[in-house]
Design a protein around this motif. Structure first.
Motif, short mmCIF file in Angstrom:
data_model
loop_
_atom_site.label_atom_id
_atom_site.label_comp_id
_atom_site.label_asym_id
_atom_site.label_seq_id
_atom_site.Cartn_x
_atom_site.Cartn_y
_atom_site.Cartn_z
N PRO A 144 -13.68 14.95 -8.73
CA PRO A 144 -13.01 13.82 -8.08
C PRO A 144 -13.45 13.57 -6.64
CG PRO A 144 -11.52 15.69 -8.22
CD PRO A 144 -12.77 16.09 -8.93
N GLY A 185 -13.33 13.30 -2.80
CA GLY A 185 -12.66 14.17 -1.82
C GLY A 185 -12.57 15.61 -2.28
N ARG A 225 -9.71 26.89 0.96
CA ARG A 225 -9.52 26.12 2.20
C ARG A 225 -10.41 26.62 3.33
NH1 ARG A 225 -4.99 24.72 3.49
NH2 ARG A 225 -3.49 25.63 2.07
N ARG A 254 -11.11 17.87 -3.75
CA ARG A 254 -9.83 18.34 -4.31
C ARG A 254 -9.94 19.71 -4.97
NH1 ARG A 254 -7.33 12.73 -6.63
NH2 ARG A 254 -5.68 14.05 -7.44
N PHE A 312 -8.66 23.55 -5.19
CA PHE A 312 -7.33 24.10 -5.00
C PHE A 312 -7.37 25.01 -3.77
CE2 PHE A 312 -7.67 23.43 -9.66
CZ PHE A 312 -6.85 22.31 -9.70
#
Ligand SMILES: Nc1ncnc2c1ncn2[C@@H]1O[C@H](COP(=O)(O)OP(=O)(O)OP(=O)(O)O)[C@@H](O)[C@H]1O
Ligand SMILES: [Mg+2]
Lengths: 300, 238
Positions: free
Chosen positions: B82, B84, B133, B86, B88
Motif C-alpha cells: 500500500p 505510505g 518504526r 504501512r 506494522f
C-alpha cells in the motif's frame, strides 16, 4: 506479628491486583482490536457464574468439572455476544458500540433477574479454594495464592500467544491497521473472534476467583468487576496490554495498601483516596502509565 | 491475468474513479500513472477490496473478484503493497514478515521464502529484531515489499513505492522490481515518478480526475509528448 501481617497483606494485594489485571486485559484486548469499550465484560462473568450454579444444581459437584465449565461458558458467552450484538454494529461509531454494550449488559442482568430472582444464590466452588495455606506462622488463603499464580500464568501465556502465533501477531497489528492485516490474508473476523475468546477466557478465570470469594451469584455481580477493569485499564493506558497488567496490579496494590495504611477513622473513604491517587497519576500522564499519546501526526 | 472492466469507485457522493478498464497480462509490468488525486490509489485499492466499487467487473485469472473480501483475493495470489508503506510499526521486522505469510500453511515454504528475502534484503536481516518504526523510509519500503512477497503472490500491485525516498534509494527499489520481474512476477505499479516506472513497464495507463486518458505501450506513452506534458509534467521524447 507485624511482618506476618505485612506478608499476608502483600499476598492480598497481589491477588486483588491479579484479578484486576485479568479483567483489565480482557477489556483492553477487545478495545485494542476494535475500539470497543465492552461494558458487558463483567456480565460475561455473571453468565459463567450462573452456568456453574446451574451445573451444581443438576448435581455435578466436582470442581474440576464445574470450574472449567464456568470458564467455557464465559468464553462462549463472549463469542455469542460478539456475533449477535457487536458484529451488526461493526464499523459504526464508538458511541454506538458502547451503547450496544450497555444494552447487552442490561439484557443479561434482566434475564438473570427474571429467571433467578434478585437474591444471591450460593455457589460452593470448592472447599480447598476457601481454605488457607500455612507458611510458617502466616495463614494465606489458597484462593489468593492460586489467583496470583493463575494470573501470572495467564499473562505469560498471553505474551507467548501475541508473539509467536499468527493470530496473535494479527491482533497486535490490527490494533493499528485493520485493512493491511486483511492484506496479509487474515480474516478480520478471525482476529475479532480471537480477541473476544481471549477476553472471555480471562473473564472466566477472574470469575472463578470472584465467585470463590463471594460464594454466591447475583444478577449484578458483574458491575464491580467491569468498573475495576475500566479504572485499571485507564490507569495503565487504555488499549495497551502491558498497561492493563500494570494498571491492574497498581490498582490492587493501592487499594490494599491504603486499606492497611489509612487510620481506621478514614479507612472508609479508601476508594476516594484511591481515585485521588489515580487522578494525580493521570494529571501527569493523561495517556495512563504505559499508554501512547494520541498520534495526530502521521496518518498511515 | 488481471482485467478491470468499466470500474467505478465512489466514496458516497465522491466519484473517485469513473469507467476505467485495465488489462494486465501474465509476466508483464504495467504502469499506472497520473497526477495527485487522480484516483490511482482508489483504483488499485478497489481491486483488493479495500475501496468501494460502485460498478464494474474485475477478473483475476478468470475469477470474478470484485465482490470478494480482501483476504480471499490475497489467498488467490494477488496482493498490494500500500501507499505510505504501512508497515506494522510496533511489530519487529521479523514479525512483519511472518505476518506477511499469514495466508499460507506450508511451513517449509515460508521458512524458505523468509531466508530468500533476508538474503535479498540484507538490511532486513540486520534489523530483524528491531521494531519496524525504527527503520528509515527506504528500509520500511523494502520491508513492505518483502512482507507482500511473503504471501507468494502471482501478481503484486505497488502503490507509489518510491514516495518520499532519496534518489539513490529509489534506484535501489526499481532495481529490485526489475529483478522480481526476472523471476516472473506480474506487477502493476502506481507511480508519480513516471520516467522510472516507464523504464520498467511494458504498458502504461494514465488517469486524470478519475478517468482514463491514455492507454498503450510504455514506448507509445514516452513518445506521446502531449500526454506526458499535460498529465505527467514531463517532456515527451520526440
Ligand atoms: N476514503 C476516502 N473517502 C473519501 N474520498 C476519498 C477517499 N480516498 C480518496 N478520496 C478522494 O478520491 C479522489 C482520488 O484519490 P486517490 O487517493 O485515489 O488519488 P491518487 O491518484 O492516489 O492520488 P495521490 O497521487 O495523491 O496518491 C480524491 O479526490 C480523494 O480526495
Ligand atoms: Mg495515491
Amino acid at each position: 506479628m507485624m511482618s506476618d501481617y505485612a506478608l499476608q497483606q502483600a499476598f492480598n494485594a497481589l491477588s486483588v491486583g491479579g484479578e484486576y489485571a485479568l479483567l483489565a486485559l480482557g477489556l483492553a484486548i477487545v478495545f485494542s482490536v476494535m475500539h470497543l469499550v465492552n461494558f458487558a465484560h463483567g456480565d460475561m462473568i455473571t453468565v459463567g457464574g450462573y452456568a456453574m450454579f446451574l451445573l451444581i444444581l443438576f448435581g455435578v459437584r466436582d470442581p474440576f468439572l464445574v470450574l472449567p465449565f464456568g470458564v467455557l461458558i464465559t468464553v462462549l458467552a463472549a463469542l455469542l455476544i460478539e456475533r449477535v450484538a457487536f458484529k451488526p454494529v461493526r464499523g459504526a461509531s464508538p458511541t454506538t458500540g458502547m451503547l450496544t454494550a450497555f444494552g447487552v449488559s442490561i439484557i443479561i442482568q434482566n434475564v438473570a433477574l427474571i429467571f433467578g430472582g434478585s437474591r444471591p444464590k450460593a455457589v460452593q466452588t470448592a472447599d480447598w479454594l476457601a481454605s488457607s495455606l500455612s507458611i510458617g506462622s502466616v495463614q494465606i488463603p489458597v484462593v489468593q495464592v492460586l489467583e496470583t499464580v493463575v494470573t501470572l500464568a495467564a499473562i505469560i501465556g498471553l505474551v507467548a500467544l501475541m508473539r509467536y502465533t499468527t493470530v496473535g501477531l494479527a491482533m497486535r497489528a490490527a490494533a493499528k491497521d485493520v485493512p493491511v492485516v486483511r492484506l496479509m490474508g487474515v480474516k478480520a473476523d478471525r482476529v475479532i473472534l480471537s480477541a473476544f475468546a481471549i477476553s472471555g477466557f480471562l473473564a472466566g478465570l477472574a470469575g472463578i476467583f470472584i465467585l470463590a470469594r463471594r460464594g454466591a451469584v447475583d444478577p449484578f455481580m458483574g458491575f464491580a468487576p467491569v468498573l475495576k477493569a475500566f479504572v485499571a485499564a485507564v490507569l495503565g493506558g487504555f488499549g495497551s496490554l502491558p498497561g492493563a497488567v500494570v494498571g491492574g496490579f497498581a490498582l490492587g496494590i493501592a487499594e490494599v495498601g491504603l486499606q492497611v495504611l489509612l487510620p481506621p477513622e478514614i479507612a472508609g473513604f479508601r476508594d476516594a483516596f484511591v481515585f485521588l491517587l489515580i487522578g494525580i497519576v493521570l494529571v501527569f500522564r493523561p495517556q495512563g502509565i504505559l499508554g501512547e499519546r494520541p498520534d495526530f501526526g502521521e496518518k498511515s | 491475468m488481471l482485467s478491470l472492466s468499466n470500474v467505478h469507485v465512489s466514496y458516497g457522493p465522491i466519484k473517485a474513479v469513473r469507467d476505467v478498464s485495465i488489462e494486465v497480462k501474465e509476466g508483464e509490468i504495467v504502469a499506472l500513472l497520473g497526477p495527485n488525486g487522480a484516483g490511482k490509489t482508489s483504483l488499485i485499492s478497489s481491486v483488493v477490496g479495500l475501496a468501494p466499487i460502485a460498478s464494474g467487473r474485475i477478473a483475476f485469472n478468470g475469477h470474478e473478484i470484485s465482490k470478494e473480501p480482501t483476504e480471499k483475493i490475497v489467498a488467490r495470489g494477488l496482493t498490494l503493497t500500500p501507499e505510505g508503506r504501512r508497515v506494522f510499526a510496533d511489530l519487529t521486522v521479523g514479525e512483519n514478515l511472518r505476518l506477511g505469510a499469514a495466508c499460507r500453511r506450508d511451513k517449509a515454504g515460508i521458512a524458505e521464502d523468509l531466508e530468500k528475502y533476508l538474503e535479498l534484503f540484507p538490511i532486513l536481516r540486520k534489523r530483524y529484531a528491531s521494531r519496524a518504526r525504527m527503520l528509515s523510509g527506504g528500509e520500511q519500503q523494502m520491508l513492505a515489499i518483502a512482507r507482500s512477497l511473503m504471501s507468494r503472490p502471482k501478481m503484486l500491485m505497488l502503490d507509489e513505492p518510491s514516495l518520499g525516498l532519496a534518489p539513490r534509494i529509489v534506484d535501489q527499489i526499481f532495481e529490485l522490481l526489475s529483478s522480481l520481474r526476472g523471476q516472473g512476477l506480474t506487477m502493476l505499479i502506481v507511480e508519480q515518478n513516471a520516467n522510472e516506472a516507464l523504464s520498467l513497464a511494458n504498458s502504461a495507463y494514465v488517469v486524470a480526475s478519475g478517468a482514463l486518458v491514455f492507454s498503450g505501450t510504455a514506448s507509445d506513452l514516452k513518445s506521446s509528448g502531449e500526454v506526458m506534458e499535460m498529465y505527467l509534467g514531463l517532456e515527451g521524447q520526440e
